[in-house]
Structures are given as structure tokens and as C-alpha cells.
Design a protein around this motif. Sequence first.
Motif, PDB file in Angstrom:
ATOM      1  N   GLU A 299      -0.077  -0.001   5.785  1.00 39.16           N
ATOM      2  CA  GLU A 299      -0.716   1.192   6.150  1.00 39.16           C
ATOM      3  C   GLU A 299      -0.886   2.620   6.206  1.00 39.16           C
ATOM      4  O   GLU A 299      -1.664   3.697   5.660  1.00 39.16           O
ATOM      5  N   ALA A 300       0.266   2.947   4.916  1.00 42.19           N
ATOM      6  CA  ALA A 300       0.579   4.132   4.202  1.00 42.19           C
ATOM      7  C   ALA A 300      -0.367   3.464   3.258  1.00 42.19           C
ATOM      8  O   ALA A 300      -1.019   4.961   2.565  1.00 42.19           O
ATOM      9  N   ALA A 301      -1.044   2.782   2.514  1.00 43.43           N
ATOM     10  CA  ALA A 301      -1.743   3.017   1.121  1.00 43.43           C
ATOM     11  C   ALA A 301      -3.190   3.621   1.422  1.00 43.43           C
ATOM     12  O   ALA A 301      -3.970   3.905   0.970  1.00 43.43           O
ATOM     13  N   ARG A 302      -4.130   3.643   2.887  1.00 47.78           N
ATOM     14  CA  ARG A 302      -4.894   3.723   3.583  1.00 47.78           C
ATOM     15  C   ARG A 302      -4.915   5.461   3.314  1.00 47.78           C
ATOM     16  O   ARG A 302      -5.593   5.913   3.393  1.00 47.78           O
ATOM     17  N   GLU A 303      -3.198   6.475   3.452  1.00 50.89           N
ATOM     18  CA  GLU A 303      -3.483   7.513   3.188  1.00 50.89           C
ATOM     19  C   GLU A 303      -3.748   7.921   1.756  1.00 50.89           C
ATOM     20  O   GLU A 303      -3.245   8.989   1.650  1.00 50.89           O
ATOM     21  N   VAL A 304      -4.090   6.811   1.357  1.00 48.59           N
ATOM     22  CA  VAL A 304      -3.378   7.276  -0.681  1.00 48.59           C
ATOM     23  C   VAL A 304      -4.473   6.686  -0.882  1.00 48.59           C
ATOM     24  O   VAL A 304      -5.496   6.530  -1.288  1.00 48.59           O
ATOM     25  N   GLU A 305      -5.768   7.634  -1.808  1.00 48.04           N
ATOM     26  CA  GLU A 305      -6.321   7.906  -2.204  1.00 48.04           C
ATOM     27  C   GLU A 305      -7.119   7.280  -3.433  1.00 48.04           C
ATOM     28  O   GLU A 305      -6.583   6.748  -4.163  1.00 48.04           O
ATOM     29  N   ASP A 306      -8.209   6.003  -3.452  1.00 41.84           N
ATOM     30  CA  ASP A 306      -8.244   5.280  -4.707  1.00 41.84           C
ATOM     31  C   ASP A 306      -8.237   5.734  -5.470  1.00 41.84           C
ATOM     32  O   ASP A 306      -8.824   7.172  -5.710  1.00 41.84           O
ATOM     33  N   TYR A 307      -7.416   5.291  -6.839  1.00 46.35           N
ATOM     34  CA  TYR A 307      -8.194   5.856  -8.440  1.00 46.35           C
ATOM     35  C   TYR A 307      -7.025   7.144  -8.035  1.00 46.35           C
ATOM     36  O   TYR A 307      -7.924   7.899  -9.879  1.00 46.35           O
ATOM     37  N   SER A 308      -6.678   7.184  -7.679  1.00 51.32           N
ATOM     38  CA  SER A 308      -5.206   8.484  -7.967  1.00 51.32           C
ATOM     39  C   SER A 308      -4.623   8.914  -8.691  1.00 51.32           C
ATOM     40  O   SER A 308      -3.729   9.497  -8.699  1.00 51.32           O
ATOM     41  N   GLN A 309      -3.811   7.674  -8.441  1.00 48.26           N
ATOM     42  CA  GLN A 309      -2.276   7.995  -8.752  1.00 48.26           C
ATOM     43  C   GLN A 309      -2.328   7.317 -10.358  1.00 48.26           C
ATOM     44  O   GLN A 309      -3.024   6.167 -10.802  1.00 48.26           O
ATOM     45  N   ASP A 310      -1.223   7.810 -11.104  1.00 50.38           N
ATOM     46  CA  ASP A 310      -0.731   7.373 -12.854  1.00 50.38           C
ATOM     47  C   ASP A 310      -0.218   6.326 -12.291  1.00 50.38           C
ATOM     48  O   ASP A 310       0.065   5.057 -13.456  1.00 50.38           O
ATOM     49  N   PHE A 311       1.023   5.917 -11.902  1.00 50.19           N
ATOM     50  CA  PHE A 311       0.985   4.756 -11.251  1.00 50.19           C
ATOM     51  C   PHE A 311       2.138   4.259 -10.047  1.00 50.19           C
ATOM     52  O   PHE A 311       1.722   5.054  -9.366  1.00 50.19           O
ATOM     53  N   VAL A 312       1.485   3.425  -9.575  1.00 52.64           N
ATOM     54  CA  VAL A 312       2.422   2.696  -8.424  1.00 52.64           C
ATOM     55  C   VAL A 312       3.702   1.656  -8.278  1.00 52.64           C
ATOM     56  O   VAL A 312       3.937   0.494  -9.406  1.00 52.64           O
ATOM     57  N   LEU A 313       5.233   1.829  -7.878  1.00 51.62           N
ATOM     58  CA  LEU A 313       5.585   1.500  -7.537  1.00 51.62           C
ATOM     59  C   LEU A 313       6.658   0.646  -6.923  1.00 51.62           C
ATOM     60  O   LEU A 313       6.256   1.293  -6.033  1.00 51.62           O
ATOM     61  N   ILE A 314       6.261  -0.534  -6.433  1.00 58.04           N
ATOM     62  CA  ILE A 314       6.197  -1.494  -5.282  1.00 58.04           C
ATOM     63  C   ILE A 314       7.579  -1.748  -5.715  1.00 58.04           C
ATOM     64  O   ILE A 314       8.349  -3.291  -6.464  1.00 58.04           O
ATOM     65  N   ASP A 315       8.336  -1.787  -4.475  1.00 61.18           N
ATOM     66  CA  ASP A 315       9.559  -2.396  -4.524  1.00 61.18           C
ATOM     67  C   ASP A 315       9.882  -2.639  -2.883  1.00 61.18           C
ATOM     68  O   ASP A 315      11.302  -1.686  -2.324  1.00 61.18           O
ATOM     69  N   ALA A 316       9.149  -2.729  -2.268  1.00 63.88           N
ATOM     70  CA  ALA A 316       9.060  -3.210  -0.906  1.00 63.88           C
ATOM     71  C   ALA A 316       9.596  -4.885  -0.427  1.00 63.88           C
ATOM     72  O   ALA A 316      10.468  -5.595  -1.404  1.00 63.88           O
ATOM     73  N   CYS A 317       9.764  -4.779   0.306  1.00 59.94           N
ATOM     74  CA  CYS A 317       9.570  -6.478   1.082  1.00 59.94           C
ATOM     75  C   CYS A 317       9.747  -7.142  -0.054  1.00 59.94           C
ATOM     76  O   CYS A 317       8.192  -7.531  -0.545  1.00 59.94           O
ATOM     77  N   HIS A 318      10.523  -8.316  -0.496  1.00 57.60           N
ATOM     78  CA  HIS A 318      10.656  -9.280  -1.478  1.00 57.60           C
ATOM     79  C   HIS A 318       9.720 -10.541  -1.306  1.00 57.60           C
ATOM     80  O   HIS A 318       9.480 -11.576  -2.111  1.00 57.60           O
ATOM     81  N   GLU A 319       9.653 -11.012   0.448  1.00 59.06           N
ATOM     82  CA  GLU A 319       8.859 -12.193   0.746  1.00 59.06           C
ATOM     83  C   GLU A 319       7.745 -12.143  -0.321  1.00 59.06           C
ATOM     84  O   GLU A 319       6.627 -11.109   0.064  1.00 59.06           O
TER      85      GLU A 319
END
Length: 182
Positions: free
Chosen positions: A106-126
Motif C-alpha cells: 500500500e505504501a508503494a502506491r504513495e511514492v511517485e515512480d522513478y522519484s527516488q535515488d535508492f530504495v532499501l528493502i528490509d521488511a518481511c523475509h518470506e
Amino acid sequence: MANWEALPEWYHAVDLLVGGNPDLHCGVEVGVWKGTLSARILAYPHIRHLYLVDSWQVHYKLNGEKVTVFGPGYTQQLCDEARRATRKVVEAFPTKTDVIRLPSLEAAREVEDYSQDFVLIDACHEYESVADDLDAWVSKVRRGGLFMGDDFGPDFPGVERAVRERYGTKVDRVGPAWFVRV
């Protein structure tokens, strides 16, 4: 059981990949927990903005009649304590942070596409969660930006499988971190 509080190799990888790259100014941390890594990233002088994404909710998975609880927040009380700790980080960097208290997809829908220099994923590891996070967040990274995460290896096979399926030999590693240039 993983030690959720002590991940020095991961922090060193972030220091090298994000802290050591002055061309990275804005990013997203997906899976914030207590905000310890967020504070470290926000202290880099070249970072202008960081989205902190976490639901701070207990996550359950139902397997037949067995219920599994995911993540470091085994109780809602622990999740609430982690959120309060993160609030202190935000208070220290009020002009550089936005908190999105939603599940990752749901949060991903709140961030504009191609707007960030980096994205760091450290959520659920399944596996399924990692695969969904990779698919939802990669479009938020600008061309030439950095897409990364942690716990790449045998302790978390779902992370490695999802990352390798999507990026194959394009994946690089620093300690337990994986990263790709988008």
C-alpha cells in the motif's frame, strides 16, 4: 532465531553503498522497525529526504490451523515500542523524513515512480513478501539508482530466491546486502 537488533554488517554495507555515494539524496527504507538504520542514513550529509515505511503491526500467516508470527514484532506492544523509538528519529530529522505507516504494498502506491535515488528493502523475509516488495518498489527508483536489501543468503532463502529470480547475475553483494543498479 535472528538477532534483530545487531546487524553491524548490514549497517556497514549501507554506509558503503548509501553513505559513500554523495549522488544519492533521497530514498525509501521499507521495514524500519525502531528507526536505528534510518537515523544512520539521515545523518549522512548528502541525504535530503527519506521515506520511512512500516506498518508497525504484527504480521500473521495462517498455514492450515497453525498461525506463524513474522518479524521482530511478536506482539503489538513490541510494535508500538518500535514505533515510538522511530518517532524520536523523526523528531531529530523533521525536515528530512516522511513516515508512511502502511503495509509495504500500500505504501508503494504513495511514492511517485522513478522519484527516488535508492530504495532499501528490509521488511518481511518470506519469499512471497520479498517478491511482492521487489515488484512494487523497483519502479520507485530513478534510472541509475540503487535498489537494495539485506539478509541475502542461506539464513533467509526466500530473500535470495526472489532477488535471484528477478535480477540473476546483475545482483552484487556487500556482506549480507544485495544490490542492483536500476
